[in-house]
Design a protein around this motif. Sequence first.
Motif, PDB file in Angstrom:
ATOM      1  N   LYS A 188       0.810  -1.225   0.000  1.00  0.00           N
ATOM      2  CA  LYS A 188       0.000   0.000   0.000  1.00  0.00           C
ATOM      3  C   LYS A 188       0.838   1.267   0.000  1.00  0.00           C
ATOM      4  CE  LYS A 188      -3.983  -2.109   2.252  1.00  0.00           C
ATOM      5  NZ  LYS A 188      -5.050  -1.777   1.275  1.00  0.00           N
ATOM      6  N   ASP A 189       0.272   2.324  -0.608  1.00  0.00           N
ATOM      7  CA  ASP A 189       0.976   3.621  -0.605  1.00  0.00           C
ATOM      8  C   ASP A 189       1.133   4.129   0.828  1.00  0.00           C
ATOM      9  OD1 ASP A 189      -1.681   4.188  -0.195  1.00  0.00           O
ATOM     10  OD2 ASP A 189      -1.842   5.698  -1.766  1.00  0.00           O
ATOM     11  N   PHE A 190       0.188   3.779   1.691  1.00  0.00           N
ATOM     12  CA  PHE A 190       0.284   4.155   3.106  1.00  0.00           C
ATOM     13  C   PHE A 190       1.593   3.613   3.703  1.00  0.00           C
ATOM     14  CE2 PHE A 190      -1.530   3.352   7.617  1.00  0.00           C
ATOM     15  CZ  PHE A 190      -1.171   4.609   8.051  1.00  0.00           C
ATOM     16  N   TYR A 191       1.904   2.355   3.360  1.00  0.00           N
ATOM     17  CA  TYR A 191       3.150   1.744   3.857  1.00  0.00           C
ATOM     18  C   TYR A 191       4.369   2.518   3.369  1.00  0.00           C
ATOM     19  CZ  TYR A 191       6.914  -1.625   4.536  1.00  0.00           C
ATOM     20  OH  TYR A 191       8.101  -2.236   4.909  1.00  0.00           O
ATOM     21  N   ARG A 192       4.347   2.904   2.114  1.00  0.00           N
ATOM     22  CA  ARG A 192       5.494   3.652   1.560  1.00  0.00           C
ATOM     23  C   ARG A 192       5.641   5.007   2.239  1.00  0.00           C
ATOM     24  NH1 ARG A 192       5.703   3.410  -4.868  1.00  0.00           N
ATOM     25  NH2 ARG A 192       3.623   4.331  -4.666  1.00  0.00           N
ATOM     26  N   GLN A 193       4.513   5.663   2.523  1.00  0.00           N
ATOM     27  CA  GLN A 193       4.571   6.976   3.180  1.00  0.00           C
ATOM     28  C   GLN A 193       5.055   6.835   4.627  1.00  0.00           C
ATOM     29  OE1 GLN A 193       0.538   8.199   2.338  1.00  0.00           O
ATOM     30  NE2 GLN A 193       0.974   7.991   0.153  1.00  0.00           N
ATOM     31  N   LEU A 194       4.655   5.738   5.275  1.00  0.00           N
ATOM     32  CA  LEU A 194       5.084   5.524   6.666  1.00  0.00           C
ATOM     33  C   LEU A 194       6.578   5.245   6.740  1.00  0.00           C
ATOM     34  CD1 LEU A 194       2.184   3.270   7.979  1.00  0.00           C
ATOM     35  CD2 LEU A 194       2.701   5.605   8.714  1.00  0.00           C
ATOM     36  N   LEU A 253       0.805  -8.847  -1.883  1.00  0.00           N
ATOM     37  CA  LEU A 253       1.376 -10.190  -1.682  1.00  0.00           C
ATOM     38  C   LEU A 253       1.689 -10.877  -3.015  1.00  0.00           C
ATOM     39  CD1 LEU A 253       2.303 -12.253   0.334  1.00  0.00           C
ATOM     40  CD2 LEU A 253      -0.058 -13.031   0.617  1.00  0.00           C
ATOM     41  N   CYS A 254       0.849 -10.681  -4.006  1.00  0.00           N
ATOM     42  CA  CYS A 254       1.106 -11.271  -5.340  1.00  0.00           C
ATOM     43  C   CYS A 254       2.384 -10.681  -5.927  1.00  0.00           C
ATOM     44  CB  CYS A 254      -0.078 -11.027  -6.270  1.00  0.00           C
ATOM     45  SG  CYS A 254      -0.570  -9.290  -6.393  1.00  0.00           S
ATOM     46  N   TYR A 255       2.538  -9.390  -5.747  1.00  0.00           N
ATOM     47  CA  TYR A 255       3.712  -8.668  -6.257  1.00  0.00           C
ATOM     48  C   TYR A 255       4.990  -9.253  -5.666  1.00  0.00           C
ATOM     49  CZ  TYR A 255       6.621  -4.499  -7.219  1.00  0.00           C
ATOM     50  OH  TYR A 255       7.592  -3.631  -7.637  1.00  0.00           O
ATOM     51  N   GLU A 256       4.943  -9.570  -4.372  1.00  0.00           N
ATOM     52  CA  GLU A 256       6.126 -10.131  -3.703  1.00  0.00           C
ATOM     53  C   GLU A 256       6.323 -11.603  -4.025  1.00  0.00           C
ATOM     54  OE1 GLU A 256       6.291  -9.512   0.508  1.00  0.00           O
ATOM     55  OE2 GLU A 256       6.148  -7.322   0.343  1.00  0.00           O
ATOM     56  N   THR A 257       5.212 -12.303  -4.263  1.00  0.00           N
ATOM     57  CA  THR A 257       5.271 -13.760  -4.435  1.00  0.00           C
ATOM     58  C   THR A 257       5.711 -14.186  -5.830  1.00  0.00           C
ATOM     59  OG1 THR A 257       3.480 -13.969  -2.839  1.00  0.00           O
ATOM     60  CG2 THR A 257       3.913 -15.894  -4.216  1.00  0.00           C
ATOM     61  N   CYS A 258       5.369 -13.386  -6.832  1.00  0.00           N
ATOM     62  CA  CYS A 258       5.662 -13.767  -8.222  1.00  0.00           C
ATOM     63  C   CYS A 258       7.149 -14.081  -8.409  1.00  0.00           C
ATOM     64  CB  CYS A 258       5.248 -12.649  -9.167  1.00  0.00           C
ATOM     65  SG  CYS A 258       5.610 -13.062 -10.901  1.00  0.00           S
ATOM     66  N   PRO A 259       7.453 -15.305  -8.890  1.00  0.00           N
ATOM     67  CA  PRO A 259       8.859 -15.713  -9.032  1.00  0.00           C
ATOM     68  C   PRO A 259       9.571 -15.032 -10.195  1.00  0.00           C
ATOM     69  CG  PRO A 259       7.430 -17.438  -9.886  1.00  0.00           C
ATOM     70  CD  PRO A 259       6.528 -16.392  -9.275  1.00  0.00           C
ATOM     71  N   VAL A 260       8.795 -14.399 -11.101  1.00  0.00           N
ATOM     72  CA  VAL A 260       9.445 -13.753 -12.259  1.00  0.00           C
ATOM     73  C   VAL A 260       9.139 -12.254 -12.333  1.00  0.00           C
ATOM     74  CG1 VAL A 260       9.522 -15.892 -13.607  1.00  0.00           C
ATOM     75  CG2 VAL A 260       7.498 -14.385 -13.763  1.00  0.00           C
ATOM     76  N   GLN A 261       8.721 -11.688 -11.204  1.00  0.00           N
ATOM     77  CA  GLN A 261       8.420 -10.244 -11.139  1.00  0.00           C
ATOM     78  C   GLN A 261       7.540  -9.790 -12.306  1.00  0.00           C
ATOM     79  OE1 GLN A 261      12.038 -11.155 -10.793  1.00  0.00           O
ATOM     80  NE2 GLN A 261      11.255 -11.621  -8.749  1.00  0.00           N
ATOM     81  N   ALA A 262       6.476 -10.533 -12.540  1.00  0.00           N
ATOM     82  CA  ALA A 262       5.593 -10.214 -13.670  1.00  0.00           C
ATOM     83  C   ALA A 262       4.563  -9.146 -13.321  1.00  0.00           C
ATOM     84  CB  ALA A 262       4.896 -11.484 -14.142  1.00  0.00           C
ATOM     85  N   LEU A 263       4.542  -8.700 -12.064  1.00  0.00           N
ATOM     86  CA  LEU A 263       3.524  -7.707 -11.690  1.00  0.00           C
ATOM     87  C   LEU A 263       4.058  -6.294 -11.730  1.00  0.00           C
ATOM     88  CD1 LEU A 263       2.644 -10.453  -9.964  1.00  0.00           C
ATOM     89  CD2 LEU A 263       0.845  -8.840  -9.306  1.00  0.00           C
ATOM     90  N   GLU A 264       3.187  -5.365 -12.146  1.00  0.00           N
ATOM     91  CA  GLU A 264       3.547  -3.959 -12.021  1.00  0.00           C
ATOM     92  C   GLU A 264       2.523  -3.264 -11.136  1.00  0.00           C
ATOM     93  OE1 GLU A 264       3.769  -2.093 -15.808  1.00  0.00           O
ATOM     94  OE2 GLU A 264       1.668  -2.415 -16.312  1.00  0.00           O
ATOM     95  N   ARG A 265       3.021  -2.196 -10.535  1.00  0.00           N
ATOM     96  CA  ARG A 265       2.270  -1.471  -9.518  1.00  0.00           C
ATOM     97  C   ARG A 265       1.934  -0.118 -10.111  1.00  0.00           C
ATOM     98  NH1 ARG A 265       3.148   1.608  -4.903  1.00  0.00           N
ATOM     99  NH2 ARG A 265       2.659   0.628  -2.916  1.00  0.00           N
ATOM    100  N   LYS A 266       0.658   0.250 -10.099  1.00  0.00           N
ATOM    101  CA  LYS A 266       0.267   1.545 -10.676  1.00  0.00           C
ATOM    102  C   LYS A 266      -0.468   2.409  -9.656  1.00  0.00           C
ATOM    103  CE  LYS A 266      -0.260   0.047 -15.495  1.00  0.00           C
ATOM    104  NZ  LYS A 266      -1.264  -0.314 -16.522  1.00  0.00           N
ATOM    105  N   GLY A 267      -0.005   3.637  -9.487  1.00  0.00           N
ATOM    106  CA  GLY A 267      -0.741   4.648  -8.732  1.00  0.00           C
ATOM    107  C   GLY A 267      -0.948   4.369  -7.261  1.00  0.00           C
ATOM    108  N   ILE A 268      -0.287   3.361  -6.735  1.00  0.00           N
ATOM    109  CA  ILE A 268      -0.390   3.156  -5.275  1.00  0.00           C
ATOM    110  C   ILE A 268       0.997   2.969  -4.679  1.00  0.00           C
ATOM    111  CG2 ILE A 268      -2.692   2.148  -5.261  1.00  0.00           C
ATOM    112  CD1 ILE A 268      -1.434  -0.599  -5.059  1.00  0.00           C
TER     113      ILE A 268
END
Lengths: 203, 203
Positions: free
Chosen positions: A50-56, B188-203
């Motif tokens: 979460k963005d909250f975690y990043r801000q903290l 959790l999916c972002y951390e779990t993915c073995p090939v870093q296939a996830l991207e994070r947008k706006g959070i």
Amino acid sequence: MTAQNCLRILREVKDAAFATVDETGMPQVRIIDVMLIDQEKLYFCTARGKDFYRQLTASGQVAITAMNHFFQMVRLSGRARKLSGQKEWIDRIFEENPVMNNVYPGESRYILEPFCIADGQIEFFDLGREPVFRECLTIGNARKPQKGFFITDSCIGCGECHRSCPQQCIEAGTPYTIRQDHCLHCGLCYETCPVQALERKGI
Amino acid sequence: MTAQNCLRILREVKDAAFATVDETGMPQVRIIDVMLIDQEKLYFCTARGKDFYRQLTASGQVAITAMNHFFQMVRLSGRARKLSGQKEWIDRIFEENPVMNNVYPGESRYILEPFCIADGQIEFFDLGREPVFRECLTIGNARKPQKGFFITDSCIGCGECHRSCPQQCIEAGTPYTIRQDHCLHCGLCYETCPVQALERKGI
């Protein structure tokens, strides 16, 4: 009112608003559970995604508020620090807040990180009694803020402030004085005084 | 869910948390009444003596949140602008919120200034239903934010994210996909993915 009682109010309300400043300097606020109160410390948690975690973890600066059914409001401002011993803290939080298992079942709870606010400034404001009542308190090593309007010796005793006050919390005298614990901080006395005898501190 | 309904939730809860950034860059938050909802606009007021008033007239950037008894949370971020025609607006606010007369009797009400949020981003999050539900909405001319975690074409279809998701909101496929409206944004999916296939947008 004590700081401990203010933290208890936050814990009883439980769903408090936690405000931070994001990386672009914008205010952000979300509802977060107050998970534990221990001594004069407040504990909560959030997920690493979460963005909250990043801000903290960036600044840790957080401002919290909640109001109970008696119209008693508590504001707490301080720095949240991430706790070591993540698993132990998260397990304790889930033990005392079992409903968390519905949202983060099984091992997924460990995507959460525990945070503690041990030093902070508290404002208690009770709108449920007449006259209204306010008090500033602190936890840990935070300094107590002096906030409000104060009548200086420039006061000519005309009584304009006394007559204008919505809460009638200004007493005649030389100079007139504001009963700080019953003040709304509305500033009407400040605007009304014909000789600008009032000063504004910390608000 | 509609933006209008989100504003109605804020009005029904009434006592919402309003967050700002003060002149030192620190987060500030306090409980403020949502006084009126009209079309897709939110109205509130504050006294000219308050630091909240100074922060509103400095940048106007404010983030609001509240949660109702059904565990439905609304977050609204936008710019508040001070309204001209102060007396008319304050009179209308007092008419629709007569309890305000107990705090600001008689003419003292005019120490209050009316503000409106006409453009803003809304996040609706419903923790009261299973699975949890979230939606992004806007009022006025604000752009709709794209927030969340997204699985890219780097996905190898191993299903680790699917198995780890606390809300079971990741569907098998090529690539796997996250049902955004049921996502906690826990990461959790972002951390779990073995090939870093996830991207994070706006959070």
